[in-house]
Design an enzyme around this catalytic site. Structure first.
Site, PDB file in Angstrom:
ATOM      1  N   ARG A  15       0.835  -1.204   0.000  1.00 63.10           N
ATOM      2  CA  ARG A  15       0.000   0.000   0.000  1.00 63.10           C
ATOM      3  C   ARG A  15       0.867   1.251   0.000  1.00 63.10           C
ATOM      4  O   ARG A  15       2.009   1.220   0.476  1.00 63.10           O
ATOM      5  CB  ARG A  15      -1.007   0.012   1.138  1.00 63.10           C
ATOM      6  CG  ARG A  15      -0.507  -0.164   2.536  1.00 63.10           C
ATOM      7  CD  ARG A  15      -1.602   0.038   3.583  1.00 63.10           C
ATOM      8  NE  ARG A  15      -2.743  -0.853   3.462  1.00 63.10           N
ATOM      9  CZ  ARG A  15      -3.776  -0.884   4.308  1.00 63.10           C
ATOM     10  NH1 ARG A  15      -3.798  -0.060   5.341  1.00 63.10           N
ATOM     11  NH2 ARG A  15      -4.772  -1.719   4.141  1.00 63.10           N
ATOM     12  N   LYS A  23       3.895  -7.783   4.113  1.00 66.41           N
ATOM     13  CA  LYS A  23       3.280  -6.532   3.663  1.00 66.41           C
ATOM     14  C   LYS A  23       4.369  -5.531   3.312  1.00 66.41           C
ATOM     15  O   LYS A  23       5.412  -5.470   3.953  1.00 66.41           O
ATOM     16  CB  LYS A  23       2.418  -5.926   4.787  1.00 66.41           C
ATOM     17  CG  LYS A  23       1.400  -4.936   4.285  1.00 66.41           C
ATOM     18  CD  LYS A  23       0.221  -5.635   3.669  1.00 66.41           C
ATOM     19  CE  LYS A  23      -0.725  -4.682   2.978  1.00 66.41           C
ATOM     20  NZ  LYS A  23      -1.834  -5.419   2.333  1.00 66.41           N
ATOM     21  N   ASP A  37      -2.431  -2.958  -3.093  1.00 67.23           N
ATOM     22  CA  ASP A  37      -3.412  -2.741  -2.019  1.00 67.23           C
ATOM     23  C   ASP A  37      -3.787  -1.262  -2.062  1.00 67.23           C
ATOM     24  O   ASP A  37      -3.601  -0.596  -3.093  1.00 67.23           O
ATOM     25  CB  ASP A  37      -2.803  -3.183  -0.667  1.00 67.23           C
ATOM     26  CG  ASP A  37      -3.819  -3.196   0.459  1.00 67.23           C
ATOM     27  OD1 ASP A  37      -4.996  -3.540   0.220  1.00 67.23           O
ATOM     28  OD2 ASP A  37      -3.462  -2.849   1.606  1.00 67.23           O
ATOM     29  N   THR A  87     -12.253 -10.757  -4.251  1.00 67.40           N
ATOM     30  CA  THR A  87     -12.510 -10.403  -2.846  1.00 67.40           C
ATOM     31  C   THR A  87     -13.999 -10.142  -2.676  1.00 67.40           C
ATOM     32  O   THR A  87     -14.636 -10.637  -1.730  1.00 67.40           O
ATOM     33  CB  THR A  87     -11.705  -9.148  -2.429  1.00 67.40           C
ATOM     34  OG1 THR A  87     -10.322  -9.402  -2.627  1.00 67.40           O
ATOM     35  CG2 THR A  87     -11.941  -8.787  -0.982  1.00 67.40           C
ATOM     36  N   GLY A 117     -16.990   3.081   3.032  1.00 68.13           N
ATOM     37  CA  GLY A 117     -15.874   3.115   2.076  1.00 68.13           C
ATOM     38  C   GLY A 117     -16.284   2.477   0.764  1.00 68.13           C
ATOM     39  O   GLY A 117     -16.582   1.282   0.716  1.00 68.13           O
ATOM     40  N   GLY A 167     -14.380   2.505  -2.186  1.00 74.65           N
ATOM     41  CA  GLY A 167     -13.251   2.453  -3.120  1.00 74.65           C
ATOM     42  C   GLY A 167     -13.406   1.193  -3.961  1.00 74.65           C
ATOM     43  O   GLY A 167     -14.522   0.790  -4.312  1.00 74.65           O
ATOM     44  N   ALA A 221     -12.593  -4.693   4.596  1.00 74.69           N
ATOM     45  CA  ALA A 221     -11.404  -4.010   5.128  1.00 74.69           C
ATOM     46  C   ALA A 221     -10.550  -4.973   5.942  1.00 74.69           C
ATOM     47  O   ALA A 221     -11.064  -5.897   6.573  1.00 74.69           O
ATOM     48  CB  ALA A 221     -11.819  -2.829   5.988  1.00 74.69           C
ATOM     49  N   ASN A 222      -9.257  -4.737   5.930  1.00 73.93           N
ATOM     50  CA  ASN A 222      -8.329  -5.504   6.759  1.00 73.93           C
ATOM     51  C   ASN A 222      -8.220  -4.876   8.138  1.00 73.93           C
ATOM     52  O   ASN A 222      -8.317  -3.653   8.274  1.00 73.93           O
ATOM     53  CB  ASN A 222      -6.936  -5.515   6.111  1.00 73.93           C
ATOM     54  CG  ASN A 222      -6.858  -6.514   4.970  1.00 73.93           C
ATOM     55  OD1 ASN A 222      -7.384  -7.619   5.046  1.00 73.93           O
ATOM     56  ND2 ASN A 222      -6.197  -6.114   3.880  1.00 73.93           N
TER      57      ASN A 222
END
Ligand code: NAD
Length: 349
Positions: free
Chosen positions: A47, A83, A120, A149, A179, A181, A261-262
């Site tokens: 990200r 990550k 991400d 997802t 959210g 997105g 969301a994570n």
């Protein structure tokens, strides 16, 4: 930087944590590998976000890489979690952005294949293209992680509806999406297609909201603060992490929380509180594993096959049902049951 990784509560004996910095391009960030095995790499998307400080970026990398280990374990994937986070420098022009991404990708290459990454939050299709052009350790370009997802979330939504209302039927149900997105808007599309009765949406980005409203005029737009309070069947966190806190969950009226969301829970205790309140909280890493399943499928098979990925997605349904049954029979919170099952898997890799 005052804190070292092991002084942070997010540090969980990660196998590898690296600070990356390139003064020439202003590229700065972290790569963290939580677990990996001798034979298999660790997976986790990258990200690029404006972080308030380096420590915030490091915390995010530690938390998210750890979460990826849980996600892979319960998705039945024999890979560790990792990550990459890039601290978005202010006011980049397209050339400067390209240089930052290229410089980051070089660091991914230094890892020699122990770290496999993709897109991400914040990574644009153009960024992913640059990453792919400069590294063989980038996946997810053709595997459509966002689509899968969202598909996995739909499967889990059906399981949760069945559990709470006795029927998986989406058409009579209402949703509040926090959210909109890539993931949130894809979920809106699938829920609309399935005939959802009512969908509320909220986003801090007005452009995202207006794009979704134009595509799906029936959705109702509310403010980011109001989204928690909607009287809906499912509250779907699809923005950034930590949106579920003791304060925010006191406003939630939905009997189910399930989203893409994570790291939705501010802490494990919030999951326990939700259990006490009788709200079904679907562990994020269980239900949003569709992306990593599709990315791993591309890594393993090289050729894209929608049918093969769709079959593998079914594991989300199976594992979620099994966790619900275990939580019910033991009377223990779902998030704890899931954490323990994942830990027992990745600690024995
Ligand atoms: P995105 O950046 O496309 O979308 C996130 C959206 O959330 C943005 O539109 C942003 O404006 C909005 N947002 C941020 N703070 C908000 C707030 N307080 N209230 C309302 N809206 C807010 O990112 P994405 O790819 O859609 O990912 C969303 C979440 O899903 C992230 O937590 C990500 O880690 C997770 N996730 C993504 C994927 C993937 O393949 N993209 C897969 C699994 C999980």
């Amino acid at each position: 930087m005052e804190d070292t990784p092991q002084q942070l509560q997010e540090f969980d004996n990660h196998r590898f944590v690296s600070y990356i910095w390139d003064p020439k391009t202003q590229m700065e960030g972290f790569i963290a590998i939580h677990r990996s095995s001798k034979n298999n790499p660790a997976f986790g998307a990258t990200r690029i976000v404006e972080y308030p400080s380096k420590v915030d970026a490091l915390r995010d990398a530690l938390n998210l890489s750890r979460l990826m280990s849980y996600k892979a374990a319960l998705a039945g994937l024999p890979y560790g979690g990792a990550k990459g986070v890039i601290i978005l420098p202010p006011h980049l022009n397209p050339k400067e952005r390209r240089d930052v991404i290229k410089s980051y990708t070089k660091r991914v290459n230094y890892m020699g294949g122990h770290f496999v990454t993709g897109a991400d939050v914040g990574i644009r299709p153009t960024d992913l293209k640059v990453m792919r052009e400069n590294s063989e350790f980038i996946e997810g370009v053709n595997s459509q992680p966002v689509k899968f997802t969202a598909m996995g979330l739909m499967m889990a939504i059906e399981v949760a509806l069945e559990e709470v209302f006795g029927s998986p039927d989406i058409s009579n149900r209402s949703f509040a999406i926090q959210g909109v997105g890539k993931i949130g808007s894809s979920l809106v599309a699938l829920l609309s297609q399935a005939g959802a009765k009512k969908i509320y949406i909220a986003d801090i980005d007005k452009q995202c909201v207006s794009e979704v409203k134009t595509r799906f005029p029936k959705v109702e737009v509310v403010t980011p603060a109001q989204i928690y309070r909607q009287k809906v069947d499912i509250f779907c966190p699809c923005a950034l992490g930590n949106s579920l806190t003791p304060k925010t969950i006191s406003r939630i009226k939905a009997p189910i929380i399930l989203g893409g969301a994570n790291n939705q829970l501010e802490s494990r205790t919030v999951g326990e509180l939700l259990h006490k309140l009788g709200i079904l909280y679907a562990p994020d890493y269980v239900v949003n594993a569709g992306g990593i399943i599709s990315v791993v499928d591309q890594y393993e098979n090289k050729r894209f096959s929608e049918d093969r990925i769709a079959k593998r997605l079914n594991n989300i349904r199976v594992i979620f049902k099994s966790l619900l049954a275990q939580s019910k029979s033991s009377g223990r919170p779902l998030n704890i049951v899931a954490d323990e099952m994942a830990e027992s898997i990745f600690n024995n890799h």
